[in-house]
Design a protein around this motif. Structure first.
Motif, PDB file in Angstrom:
ATOM      1  N   VAL A 207       0.820  -1.222   0.000  1.00  0.00           N
ATOM      2  CA  VAL A 207       0.000   0.000   0.000  1.00  0.00           C
ATOM      3  C   VAL A 207       0.853   1.271   0.000  1.00  0.00           C
ATOM      4  N   ASP A 208       2.095   1.162  -0.432  1.00  0.00           N
ATOM      5  CA  ASP A 208       3.000   2.305  -0.493  1.00  0.00           C
ATOM      6  C   ASP A 208       3.430   2.533  -1.943  1.00  0.00           C
ATOM      7  N   ARG A 209       3.259   3.743  -2.427  1.00  0.00           N
ATOM      8  CA  ARG A 209       3.519   4.064  -3.833  1.00  0.00           C
ATOM      9  C   ARG A 209       4.938   3.706  -4.267  1.00  0.00           C
ATOM     10  N   GLU A 210       5.938   4.179  -3.550  1.00  0.00           N
ATOM     11  CA  GLU A 210       7.324   3.922  -3.943  1.00  0.00           C
ATOM     12  C   GLU A 210       7.646   2.432  -3.901  1.00  0.00           C
ATOM     13  N   SER A 211       7.093   1.747  -2.923  1.00  0.00           N
ATOM     14  CA  SER A 211       7.315   0.308  -2.826  1.00  0.00           C
ATOM     15  C   SER A 211       6.744  -0.408  -4.043  1.00  0.00           C
ATOM     16  N   ILE A 212       5.517  -0.082  -4.398  1.00  0.00           N
ATOM     17  CA  ILE A 212       4.867  -0.748  -5.538  1.00  0.00           C
ATOM     18  C   ILE A 212       5.645  -0.508  -6.828  1.00  0.00           C
ATOM     19  N   GLU A 213       6.129   0.714  -7.027  1.00  0.00           N
ATOM     20  CA  GLU A 213       6.929   0.984  -8.226  1.00  0.00           C
ATOM     21  C   GLU A 213       8.185   0.119  -8.258  1.00  0.00           C
TER      22      GLU A 213
ATOM     23  N   TRP B 200       8.713  -3.010  -6.648  1.00  0.00           N
ATOM     24  CA  TRP B 200       8.624  -4.476  -6.688  1.00  0.00           C
ATOM     25  C   TRP B 200       7.557  -5.041  -7.615  1.00  0.00           C
ATOM     26  N   LEU B 201       6.514  -4.297  -7.940  1.00  0.00           N
ATOM     27  CA  LEU B 201       5.397  -4.886  -8.695  1.00  0.00           C
ATOM     28  C   LEU B 201       5.741  -5.263 -10.139  1.00  0.00           C
ATOM     29  N   PRO B 202       6.507  -4.449 -10.872  1.00  0.00           N
ATOM     30  CA  PRO B 202       6.801  -4.854 -12.251  1.00  0.00           C
ATOM     31  C   PRO B 202       7.556  -6.190 -12.290  1.00  0.00           C
ATOM     32  N   PRO B 203       7.031  -7.152 -13.046  1.00  0.00           N
ATOM     33  CA  PRO B 203       7.726  -8.442 -13.137  1.00  0.00           C
ATOM     34  C   PRO B 203       9.012  -8.304 -13.948  1.00  0.00           C
ATOM     35  N   ASP B 204       9.822  -9.356 -13.922  1.00  0.00           N
ATOM     36  CA  ASP B 204      11.062  -9.360 -14.704  1.00  0.00           C
ATOM     37  C   ASP B 204      10.764  -8.970 -16.144  1.00  0.00           C
TER      38      ASP B 204
ATOM     39  N   SER C 278       9.539  -2.376 -16.382  1.00  0.00           N
ATOM     40  CA  SER C 278       9.697  -1.323 -15.383  1.00  0.00           C
ATOM     41  C   SER C 278       8.317  -0.724 -15.164  1.00  0.00           C
ATOM     42  N   GLY C 279       8.140  -0.009 -14.063  1.00  0.00           N
ATOM     43  CA  GLY C 279       6.824   0.539 -13.760  1.00  0.00           C
ATOM     44  C   GLY C 279       6.892   1.949 -13.223  1.00  0.00           C
ATOM     45  N   ARG C 280       5.825   2.691 -13.491  1.00  0.00           N
ATOM     46  CA  ARG C 280       5.691   4.057 -13.001  1.00  0.00           C
ATOM     47  C   ARG C 280       4.243   4.278 -12.564  1.00  0.00           C
ATOM     48  N   VAL C 281       4.054   4.731 -11.336  1.00  0.00           N
ATOM     49  CA  VAL C 281       2.716   5.045 -10.843  1.00  0.00           C
ATOM     50  C   VAL C 281       2.387   6.479 -11.226  1.00  0.00           C
ATOM     51  N   GLU C 282       1.286   6.686 -11.907  1.00  0.00           N
ATOM     52  CA  GLU C 282       0.884   8.030 -12.339  1.00  0.00           C
ATOM     53  C   GLU C 282      -0.124   8.679 -11.394  1.00  0.00           C
ATOM     54  N   ARG C 283      -0.908   7.870 -10.724  1.00  0.00           N
ATOM     55  CA  ARG C 283      -1.924   8.390  -9.799  1.00  0.00           C
ATOM     56  C   ARG C 283      -1.910   7.489  -8.586  1.00  0.00           C
ATOM     57  N   TRP C 284      -2.134   8.081  -7.388  1.00  0.00           N
ATOM     58  CA  TRP C 284      -2.054   7.283  -6.162  1.00  0.00           C
ATOM     59  C   TRP C 284      -3.062   7.784  -5.150  1.00  0.00           C
ATOM     60  N   ASP C 285      -3.940   6.905  -4.687  1.00  0.00           N
ATOM     61  CA  ASP C 285      -4.941   7.228  -3.665  1.00  0.00           C
ATOM     62  C   ASP C 285      -5.156   5.956  -2.827  1.00  0.00           C
TER      63      ASP C 285
ATOM     64  N   LEU D 121       6.111 -11.503  -6.846  1.00  0.00           N
ATOM     65  CA  LEU D 121       6.272 -11.976  -5.462  1.00  0.00           C
ATOM     66  C   LEU D 121       7.745 -12.110  -5.092  1.00  0.00           C
ATOM     67  N   ALA D 122       8.571 -12.587  -6.020  1.00  0.00           N
ATOM     68  CA  ALA D 122      10.008 -12.675  -5.754  1.00  0.00           C
ATOM     69  C   ALA D 122      10.597 -11.283  -5.553  1.00  0.00           C
ATOM     70  N   ASN D 123      10.151 -10.326  -6.374  1.00  0.00           N
ATOM     71  CA  ASN D 123      10.598  -8.940  -6.214  1.00  0.00           C
ATOM     72  C   ASN D 123      10.155  -8.378  -4.867  1.00  0.00           C
ATOM     73  N   LEU D 124       8.907  -8.681  -4.475  1.00  0.00           N
ATOM     74  CA  LEU D 124       8.393  -8.226  -3.184  1.00  0.00           C
ATOM     75  C   LEU D 124       9.246  -8.788  -2.049  1.00  0.00           C
ATOM     76  N   ALA D 125       9.564 -10.072  -2.133  1.00  0.00           N
ATOM     77  CA  ALA D 125      10.388 -10.699  -1.098  1.00  0.00           C
ATOM     78  C   ALA D 125      11.748 -10.017  -1.012  1.00  0.00           C
ATOM     79  N   SER D 126      12.400  -9.807  -2.137  1.00  0.00           N
ATOM     80  CA  SER D 126      13.714  -9.159  -2.139  1.00  0.00           C
ATOM     81  C   SER D 126      13.622  -7.742  -1.588  1.00  0.00           C
ATOM     82  N   TYR D 127      12.588  -7.030  -1.976  1.00  0.00           N
ATOM     83  CA  TYR D 127      12.403  -5.644  -1.529  1.00  0.00           C
ATOM     84  C   TYR D 127      12.189  -5.586  -0.013  1.00  0.00           C
ATOM     85  N   VAL D 128      11.272  -6.397   0.487  1.00  0.00           N
ATOM     86  CA  VAL D 128      10.934  -6.358   1.914  1.00  0.00           C
ATOM     87  C   VAL D 128      12.076  -6.926   2.767  1.00  0.00           C
TER      88      VAL D 128
END
Length: 155
Positions: free
Chosen positions: A23-29, A31-35, A38-45, A144-151
């Motif tokens: 639920v954190d914008r910078e975190s999602i940018e 870890w969420l994009p799969p191998d 790359s990803g960019r969040v344009e709007r966040w609420d 999920l692997a990216n999330l694990a590495s990030y966290v």
């Protein structure tokens, strides 16, 4: 026809930490994009009824044509439910002129405390038929692997 794709992983961190990364914008940018993307969040609420818009860009569009353009997948994600630290439910709609990507896909992230941290189970229901099952499940597993590495790297 309803289709469900899923993946699961144990992450060596407590549920509250994993939930925070969902639920954190910078975190999602980060870890969420799969191998391969790359990803960019344009709007966040970040609230129930809110959501985000993410542009996912293929690093090599020749191998993976996008849903929105040759090199991108643009997705509008709504937060249907936020239940810390156990569950996040998202409703995702891809921007695409191709009707095989139409519809609303529901992504449910369940977090369960385990002796070694948190079991994260992701279920995607009502997956649009244009999305290949094997590629989608591999993408979820990659995220999920990216999330694990990030966290785990932040502990």
């Amino acid at each position: 026809m309803r289709r469900t794709d899923s993946a699961r992983r144990i992450i060596a961190a407590p549920p509250a930490i994993v939930y925070g990364a969902l639920v954190d914008r910078e975190s999602i940018e980060a870890w969420l994009p799969p191998d391969g993307m790359s990803g960019r969040v344009e709007r966040w609420d970040p609230r129930p009824g809110g959501g985000f818009r993410m542009v996912l860009t293929y690093l090599d569009a020749a191998d993976s044509p996008g849903k929105t353009s040759a090199a991108t997948d643009v997705v509008d994600v709504g937060f249907a439910a936020l239940m810390p630290p156990e569950r996040v439910v998202q409703r995702a709609v891809f921007e695409s002129d191709d009707p095989s990507y139409a519809g609303t896909m529901t992504m449910t992230w369940n977090l369960t405390a385990t002796g070694g941290g948190t079991e994260v189970t992701v279920s995607a229901t009502d997956v649009p038929p244009g999305i290949d099952r094997a590629a989608h499940e591999a993408g979820i597993a990659s995220s999920l692997a990216n999330l694990a590495s990030y966290v785990e790297g932040s502990l």
